[in-house]
Design a protein around this motif. Structure first.
Motif, PDB file in Angstrom:
ATOM      1  N   ALA A  79       3.805   0.550   2.278  1.00 15.29           N
ATOM      2  CA  ALA A  79       4.547   0.029   1.118  1.00 15.29           C
ATOM      3  C   ALA A  79       4.503  -1.491   1.082  1.00 15.29           C
ATOM      4  CB  ALA A  79       5.985   0.526   1.140  1.00 15.29           C
ATOM      5  N   TYR A  80       4.565  -2.128   2.252  1.00 14.89           N
ATOM      6  CA  TYR A  80       4.538  -3.590   2.303  1.00 14.89           C
ATOM      7  C   TYR A  80       3.231  -4.129   1.693  1.00 14.89           C
ATOM      8  CZ  TYR A  80       1.199  -3.781   6.172  1.00 14.89           C
ATOM      9  OH  TYR A  80       0.073  -3.692   6.938  1.00 14.89           O
ATOM     10  N   GLN A  81       2.116  -3.427   1.909  1.00 12.62           N
ATOM     11  CA  GLN A  81       0.842  -3.874   1.348  1.00 12.62           C
ATOM     12  C   GLN A  81       0.859  -3.843  -0.175  1.00 12.62           C
ATOM     13  OE1 GLN A  81      -1.939  -1.200   3.178  1.00 12.62           O
ATOM     14  NE2 GLN A  81      -2.224  -2.499   4.979  1.00 12.62           N
ATOM     15  N   ARG A  82       1.417  -2.776  -0.727  1.00  8.70           N
ATOM     16  CA  ARG A  82       1.485  -2.678  -2.183  1.00  8.70           C
ATOM     17  C   ARG A  82       2.415  -3.747  -2.747  1.00  8.70           C
ATOM     18  NH1 ARG A  82       1.718   2.354  -0.287  1.00  8.70           N
ATOM     19  NH2 ARG A  82       3.935   2.633  -0.721  1.00  8.70           N
ATOM     20  N   SER A  83       3.510  -4.010  -2.067  1.00 10.02           N
ATOM     21  CA  SER A  83       4.441  -5.050  -2.523  1.00 10.02           C
ATOM     22  C   SER A  83       3.782  -6.424  -2.484  1.00 10.02           C
ATOM     23  CB  SER A  83       5.699  -5.045  -1.655  1.00 10.02           C
ATOM     24  OG  SER A  83       6.385  -3.821  -1.793  1.00 10.02           O
ATOM     25  N   ARG A  84       3.072  -6.705  -1.401  1.00  7.33           N
ATOM     26  CA  ARG A  84       2.367  -7.982  -1.308  1.00  7.33           C
ATOM     27  C   ARG A  84       1.326  -8.117  -2.416  1.00  7.33           C
ATOM     28  NH1 ARG A  84       0.772  -8.717   5.095  1.00  7.33           N
ATOM     29  NH2 ARG A  84       2.894  -8.985   5.908  1.00  7.33           N
ATOM     30  N   ARG A  85       0.542  -7.076  -2.612  1.00 14.19           N
ATOM     31  CA  ARG A  85      -0.518  -7.104  -3.628  1.00 14.19           C
ATOM     32  C   ARG A  85       0.064  -7.419  -5.009  1.00 14.19           C
ATOM     33  NH1 ARG A  85      -2.498  -1.816  -3.581  1.00 14.19           N
ATOM     34  NH2 ARG A  85      -0.844  -1.397  -5.047  1.00 14.19           N
ATOM     35  N   ASP A  86       1.197  -6.814  -5.315  1.00 15.40           N
ATOM     36  CA  ASP A  86       1.816  -7.027  -6.626  1.00 15.40           C
ATOM     37  C   ASP A  86       2.367  -8.441  -6.775  1.00 15.40           C
ATOM     38  OD1 ASP A  86       1.206  -4.395  -7.199  1.00 15.40           O
ATOM     39  OD2 ASP A  86       3.242  -3.652  -6.818  1.00 15.40           O
ATOM     40  N   GLU A  87       2.711  -9.070  -5.667  1.00 15.29           N
ATOM     41  CA  GLU A  87       3.339 -10.388  -5.714  1.00 15.29           C
ATOM     42  C   GLU A  87       2.328 -11.541  -5.699  1.00 15.29           C
ATOM     43  OE1 GLU A  87       7.304 -12.548  -4.732  1.00 15.29           O
ATOM     44  OE2 GLU A  87       7.003 -10.414  -4.966  1.00 15.29           O
ATOM     45  N   TYR A  88       1.188 -11.345  -5.064  1.00 16.71           N
ATOM     46  CA  TYR A  88       0.207 -12.432  -4.997  1.00 16.71           C
ATOM     47  C   TYR A  88      -0.306 -12.781  -6.389  1.00 16.71           C
ATOM     48  CZ  TYR A  88      -0.375 -12.224   0.107  1.00 16.71           C
ATOM     49  OH  TYR A  88      -0.172 -12.285   1.454  1.00 16.71           O
ATOM     50  N   PRO A  89      -0.571 -14.074  -6.620  1.00 13.27           N
ATOM     51  CA  PRO A  89      -1.213 -14.454  -7.876  1.00 13.27           C
ATOM     52  C   PRO A  89      -2.636 -13.877  -7.917  1.00 13.27           C
ATOM     53  CG  PRO A  89      -0.413 -16.400  -6.668  1.00 13.27           C
ATOM     54  CD  PRO A  89      -0.270 -15.215  -5.767  1.00 13.27           C
ATOM     55  N   THR A  90      -3.257 -13.948  -9.063  1.00  8.53           N
ATOM     56  CA  THR A  90      -4.638 -13.472  -9.175  1.00  8.53           C
ATOM     57  C   THR A  90      -5.521 -14.261  -8.213  1.00  8.53           C
ATOM     58  OG1 THR A  90      -5.249 -15.057 -10.888  1.00  8.53           O
ATOM     59  CG2 THR A  90      -4.292 -12.928 -11.620  1.00  8.53           C
ATOM     60  N   TRP A  91      -6.653 -13.680  -7.872  1.00  8.99           N
ATOM     61  CA  TRP A  91      -7.547 -14.382  -6.951  1.00  8.99           C
ATOM     62  C   TRP A  91      -8.087 -15.669  -7.580  1.00  8.99           C
ATOM     63  CZ3 TRP A  91     -12.635 -15.131  -8.209  1.00  8.99           C
ATOM     64  CH2 TRP A  91     -13.183 -14.296  -9.180  1.00  8.99           C
ATOM     65  N   GLU A  92      -8.245 -15.658  -8.911  1.00  3.58           N
ATOM     66  CA  GLU A  92      -8.707 -16.874  -9.590  1.00  3.58           C
ATOM     67  C   GLU A  92      -7.686 -18.010  -9.413  1.00  3.58           C
ATOM     68  OE1 GLU A  92     -10.335 -13.431 -12.154  1.00  3.58           O
ATOM     69  OE2 GLU A  92      -8.432 -13.909 -11.206  1.00  3.58           O
ATOM     70  N   THR A  93      -6.410 -17.670  -9.582  1.00  4.43           N
ATOM     71  CA  THR A  93      -5.348 -18.661  -9.406  1.00  4.43           C
ATOM     72  C   THR A  93      -5.309 -19.157  -7.966  1.00  4.43           C
ATOM     73  OG1 THR A  93      -4.055 -17.629 -11.163  1.00  4.43           O
ATOM     74  CG2 THR A  93      -2.851 -19.036  -9.613  1.00  4.43           C
ATOM     75  N   GLN A  94      -5.479 -18.240  -7.023  1.00  4.07           N
ATOM     76  CA  GLN A  94      -5.459 -18.636  -5.616  1.00  4.07           C
ATOM     77  C   GLN A  94      -6.644 -19.545  -5.269  1.00  4.07           C
ATOM     78  OE1 GLN A  94      -4.200 -15.685  -2.623  1.00  4.07           O
ATOM     79  NE2 GLN A  94      -4.021 -14.258  -4.346  1.00  4.07           N
ATOM     80  N   LEU A  95      -7.831 -19.203  -5.794  1.00  3.86           N
ATOM     81  CA  LEU A  95      -8.992 -20.061  -5.526  1.00  3.86           C
ATOM     82  C   LEU A  95      -8.804 -21.457  -6.123  1.00  3.86           C
ATOM     83  CD1 LEU A  95     -11.999 -17.609  -6.002  1.00  3.86           C
ATOM     84  CD2 LEU A  95     -11.215 -18.667  -3.877  1.00  3.86           C
ATOM     85  N   ASP A  96      -8.230 -21.506  -7.303  1.00  7.67           N
ATOM     86  CA  ASP A  96      -7.955 -22.803  -7.925  1.00  7.67           C
ATOM     87  C   ASP A  96      -6.965 -23.593  -7.076  1.00  7.67           C
ATOM     88  OD1 ASP A  96      -8.306 -24.578 -10.296  1.00  7.67           O
ATOM     89  OD2 ASP A  96      -6.134 -24.256 -10.474  1.00  7.67           O
TER      90      ASP A  96
END
Length: 122
Positions: A79-96
């Motif tokens: 469940a923690y993985q799904r919660s983290r996935r939903d909370e992280y910004p998009t990969w494009e935003t993270q790369l920026d």
């Protein structure tokens, strides 16, 4: 909740050459034996050949229920993985963010707070 169909798919993966069908949602062995069938091939008219004899199913109700419980435990433990996935910004935003602020700042500003909020169980 992990379904009986999901458990059966784990037991007989798609592409394994071991097809099956389920007509309904069984809740016990008797219902399973009447609703489940193994697909053993196709006839001359290209229709599926169904094996409905429980002694030839290559699995039992107990094995299906055990697989369902195993998959449910795995799902619950992640469940923690799904919660983290939903909370992280998009990969494009993270790369920026990494481009403008560096990897260390990305880790402290984006990754670490989410990992702290949704810790991996011990």
């Amino acid at each position: 909740m992990i379904s009986i169909s999901e458990a059966l798919t784990a037991i007989f993966p798609i592409g394994s050459g071991k097809g099956w069908c389920l007509r309904g949602t069984p809740t016990n062995e008797t219902e399973f034996n009447s609703m489940f069938c193994r697909l053993t091939g196709v006839d001359e008219t290209n229709h599926a050949i169904e094996e409905k004899d429980p002694s030839k199913f290559e699995t039992t109700w107990a094995e299906v229920v055990a697989k369902q419980a195993e998959l449910q435990t795995e799902y619950d433990n992640n469940a923690y993985q799904r919660s983290r996935r939903d909370e992280y910004p998009t990969w494009e935003t993270q790369l920026d963010y990494i481009y403008h602020n560096g990897v260390d700042k990305w880790k402290t500003d984006i990754v670490d707070p989410i990992k702290t909020k949704y810790p991996k169980p011990s």
